[in-house]
Design a protein around this motif. Structure first.
Motif, PDB file in Angstrom:
ATOM      1  N   ARG A  68     -12.043 -14.732  -7.715  1.00  0.00           N
ATOM      2  CA  ARG A  68     -12.159 -14.917  -6.358  1.00  0.00           C
ATOM      3  C   ARG A  68     -12.369 -13.820  -5.472  1.00  0.00           C
ATOM      4  O   ARG A  68     -11.590 -12.954  -5.684  1.00  0.00           O
ATOM      5  CB  ARG A  68     -11.124 -15.983  -5.838  1.00  0.00           C
ATOM      6  CG  ARG A  68     -10.984 -17.043  -6.694  1.00  0.00           C
ATOM      7  CD  ARG A  68     -12.281 -18.382  -6.142  1.00  0.00           C
ATOM      8  NE  ARG A  68     -11.730 -19.460  -7.122  1.00  0.00           N
ATOM      9  CZ  ARG A  68     -11.302 -20.383  -6.674  1.00  0.00           C
ATOM     10  NH1 ARG A  68     -10.686 -20.535  -5.426  1.00  0.00           N
ATOM     11  NH2 ARG A  68     -11.486 -21.652  -7.259  1.00  0.00           N
ATOM     12  N   ASP A  69     -13.391 -13.937  -4.821  1.00  0.00           N
ATOM     13  CA  ASP A  69     -13.631 -12.855  -3.797  1.00  0.00           C
ATOM     14  C   ASP A  69     -12.579 -12.751  -2.276  1.00  0.00           C
ATOM     15  O   ASP A  69     -11.965 -13.919  -2.358  1.00  0.00           O
ATOM     16  CB  ASP A  69     -15.024 -12.582  -3.353  1.00  0.00           C
ATOM     17  CG  ASP A  69     -16.001 -12.425  -4.464  1.00  0.00           C
ATOM     18  OD1 ASP A  69     -15.566 -11.896  -5.457  1.00  0.00           O
ATOM     19  OD2 ASP A  69     -17.233 -12.782  -4.369  1.00  0.00           O
ATOM     20  N   THR A  90      -8.237 -16.414  -1.299  1.00  0.00           N
ATOM     21  CA  THR A  90      -7.983 -17.737  -1.975  1.00  0.00           C
ATOM     22  C   THR A  90      -6.693 -18.077  -2.351  1.00  0.00           C
ATOM     23  O   THR A  90      -6.535 -19.192  -2.924  1.00  0.00           O
ATOM     24  CB  THR A  90      -8.934 -17.772  -2.915  1.00  0.00           C
ATOM     25  OG1 THR A  90      -8.972 -16.817  -3.990  1.00  0.00           O
ATOM     26  CG2 THR A  90     -10.480 -17.773  -2.277  1.00  0.00           C
TER      27      THR A  90
END
Length: 143
Positions: A68-69, A90
């Motif tokens: 995830r970014d 996230t």
């Protein structure tokens, strides 16, 4: 034929970008933020760049979920001189400032954010995770 209408000047400038949740991504977020501040005519922006760097580093070190970014959002209102910095990751874990000891090599990031920003906090975001935000009021033409 009607007379041409003048354009309303833009007073709020925005920059948004996603970065990989890596040390390289955090470094790129800091560099692009500094470049964006300069393009907005804000000049050297040590306090704002440090806040971006610390929030991005926290997103990578403590808010990272593999694959995830994290996202950076900058908003500058020229009329009020208010700069808003938001970093979203996230992970659901909430950041909490701690009092590091002399021997600690980490743990001072949120203390720096608290010292440099007028206000900061955490808010929920759409989807998983959280957004950590900071507001800095700038004098006109300077950071």
């Amino acid at each position: 034929m009607t007379a041409p209408q003048g354009q309303v000047p833009v007073t709020v400038r925005t920059f948004a970008q996603r970065f990989s949740a890596t040390r390289r991504g955090a470094r790129l977020a800091r560099l692009l933020a500094a470049n964006q501040f300069a393009s907005w005519g804000l000049g050297p922006s040590d306090a704002a760049v440090i806040v971006v760097a610390e929030l991005a580093a926290n997103a990578v070190l403590h808010g990272r979920v593999p694959g995830r970014d994290f996202a950076l959002l900058l908003r500058y209102d020229h009329e009020t001189g208010r700069l808003e910095i938001e970093v979203s990751d996230t992970h659901d874990r909430q950041p909490t400032p701690k009092a590091p000891t002399c021997a600690d090599e980490q743990g001072r990031g949120l203390l720096l954010v608290e010292a440099l920003a007028d206000r900061w906090g955490v808010k929920e975001r759409r989807g998983p995770g959280k957004t950590v935000w900071a507001h800095i009021t700038l004098r006109k033409g300077a950071l």
